[in-house]
Design a protein around this motif. Structure first.
Motif, PDB file in Angstrom:
ATOM      1  N   ILE A  17       0.835  -0.983  -0.139  1.00 48.78           N
ATOM      2  CA  ILE A  17       0.008   0.210  -0.408  1.00 48.78           C
ATOM      3  C   ILE A  17       0.944   1.378  -0.040  1.00 48.78           C
ATOM      4  CG2 ILE A  17      -1.267   1.042   1.407  1.00 48.78           C
ATOM      5  CD1 ILE A  17      -3.233  -1.232   2.212  1.00 48.78           C
ATOM      6  N   VAL A  18       1.984   1.381   1.144  1.00 49.42           N
ATOM      7  CA  VAL A  18       3.059   2.825   0.975  1.00 49.42           C
ATOM      8  C   VAL A  18       3.397   2.448  -0.796  1.00 49.42           C
ATOM      9  CG1 VAL A  18       4.652   3.211   1.997  1.00 49.42           C
ATOM     10  CG2 VAL A  18       3.078   2.482   3.249  1.00 49.42           C
ATOM     11  N   LEU A  24       1.596   6.407  -7.361  1.00 52.36           N
ATOM     12  CA  LEU A  24       0.522   7.019  -7.738  1.00 52.36           C
ATOM     13  C   LEU A  24       0.205   8.391  -7.509  1.00 52.36           C
ATOM     14  CD1 LEU A  24      -2.007   5.106  -7.169  1.00 52.36           C
ATOM     15  CD2 LEU A  24      -1.767   5.036  -9.031  1.00 52.36           C
ATOM     16  N   ALA A  25       0.951   8.563  -6.698  1.00 52.16           N
ATOM     17  CA  ALA A  25       1.468  10.364  -5.769  1.00 52.16           C
ATOM     18  C   ALA A  25       2.498  10.848  -7.529  1.00 52.16           C
ATOM     19  CB  ALA A  25       1.973  10.335  -4.656  1.00 52.16           C
ATOM     20  N   PHE A  26       3.473  10.137  -7.582  1.00 56.21           N
ATOM     21  CA  PHE A  26       4.063  10.166  -8.286  1.00 56.21           C
ATOM     22  C   PHE A  26       3.113  10.812  -9.457  1.00 56.21           C
ATOM     23  CE2 PHE A  26       7.325   9.041 -11.555  1.00 56.21           C
ATOM     24  CZ  PHE A  26       7.991  10.945 -11.673  1.00 56.21           C
ATOM     25  N   PRO A  46       0.130  -2.917  -6.994  1.00 55.76           N
ATOM     26  CA  PRO A  46       0.098  -3.319  -5.602  1.00 55.76           C
ATOM     27  C   PRO A  46      -1.052  -3.109  -4.817  1.00 55.76           C
ATOM     28  CG  PRO A  46       1.902  -1.707  -5.773  1.00 55.76           C
ATOM     29  CD  PRO A  46       0.996  -1.950  -6.790  1.00 55.76           C
ATOM     30  N   VAL A  47      -1.307  -1.714  -5.419  1.00 56.78           N
ATOM     31  CA  VAL A  47      -3.046  -1.377  -3.702  1.00 56.78           C
ATOM     32  C   VAL A  47      -3.657  -2.212  -4.125  1.00 56.78           C
ATOM     33  CG1 VAL A  47      -4.087   0.078  -3.801  1.00 56.78           C
ATOM     34  CG2 VAL A  47      -1.653   1.212  -3.855  1.00 56.78           C
ATOM     35  N   VAL A  48      -4.101  -2.623  -5.044  1.00 61.48           N
ATOM     36  CA  VAL A  48      -5.168  -3.229  -5.298  1.00 61.48           C
ATOM     37  C   VAL A  48      -4.710  -4.919  -4.948  1.00 61.48           C
ATOM     38  CG1 VAL A  48      -6.784  -5.010  -6.869  1.00 61.48           C
ATOM     39  CG2 VAL A  48      -6.095  -1.777  -7.109  1.00 61.48           C
ATOM     40  N   VAL A  52      -7.513  -6.696  -1.522  1.00 60.76           N
ATOM     41  CA  VAL A  52      -7.627  -7.960  -2.010  1.00 60.76           C
ATOM     42  C   VAL A  52      -6.587  -8.743  -1.176  1.00 60.76           C
ATOM     43  CG1 VAL A  52      -8.066  -9.805  -3.450  1.00 60.76           C
ATOM     44  CG2 VAL A  52      -8.220  -7.474  -4.306  1.00 60.76           C
ATOM     45  N   GLY A  53      -5.891  -8.724  -0.220  1.00 60.56           N
ATOM     46  CA  GLY A  53      -4.961  -9.417  -0.017  1.00 60.56           C
ATOM     47  C   GLY A  53      -4.320 -10.948  -0.941  1.00 60.56           C
ATOM     48  N   TRP A  54      -4.348 -10.947  -2.128  1.00 61.70           N
ATOM     49  CA  TRP A  54      -4.203 -12.170  -2.959  1.00 61.70           C
ATOM     50  C   TRP A  54      -3.195 -11.641  -4.319  1.00 61.70           C
ATOM     51  CZ3 TRP A  54      -6.023 -13.126  -8.243  1.00 61.70           C
ATOM     52  CH2 TRP A  54      -5.498 -14.831  -8.545  1.00 61.70           C
ATOM     53  N   CYS A  55      -2.087 -12.641  -4.555  1.00 66.65           N
ATOM     54  CA  CYS A  55      -1.638 -11.323  -5.516  1.00 66.65           C
ATOM     55  C   CYS A  55      -1.324 -13.214  -6.528  1.00 66.65           C
ATOM     56  CB  CYS A  55       0.506 -11.175  -5.165  1.00 66.65           C
ATOM     57  SG  CYS A  55       1.606 -11.208  -6.455  1.00 66.65           S
TER      58      CYS A  55
END
Length: 67
Positions: A17-18, A24-26, A46-48, A52-55
């Motif tokens: 998330i970080v 995204l801020a960039f 990476p945020v999504v 979701v907790g699933w890769c």
């Protein structure tokens, strides 16, 4: 086992998330004269996956950091 069971631990989810928010801020607030600012939109992934907790890549590679 469910197809979309979580395969990420909480520390990794926070890190994703970080990193995702930073990318995204960039993309949104970076200098306008940079032509490769579009790379920041990759931060959506990476945020999504963290939310979701699933890769899906972890599923293919058989990785589980949930511990």
């Amino acid at each position: 086992m469910a197809a979309f069971s979580t395969n990420m631990g909480s520390a990794e989810r926070i890190a994703r998330i970080v990193v995702g928010i930073a990318l995204l801020a960039f993309a949104l607030m970076g200098p306008a004269d940079i032509t490769w600012k579009w790379v920041g939109w990759i931060g959506i992934v990476p945020v999504v996956t963290a939310l979701v907790g699933w890769c899906p890549l972890y599923t293919v590679l058989g990785i589980n950091t949930k511990g």
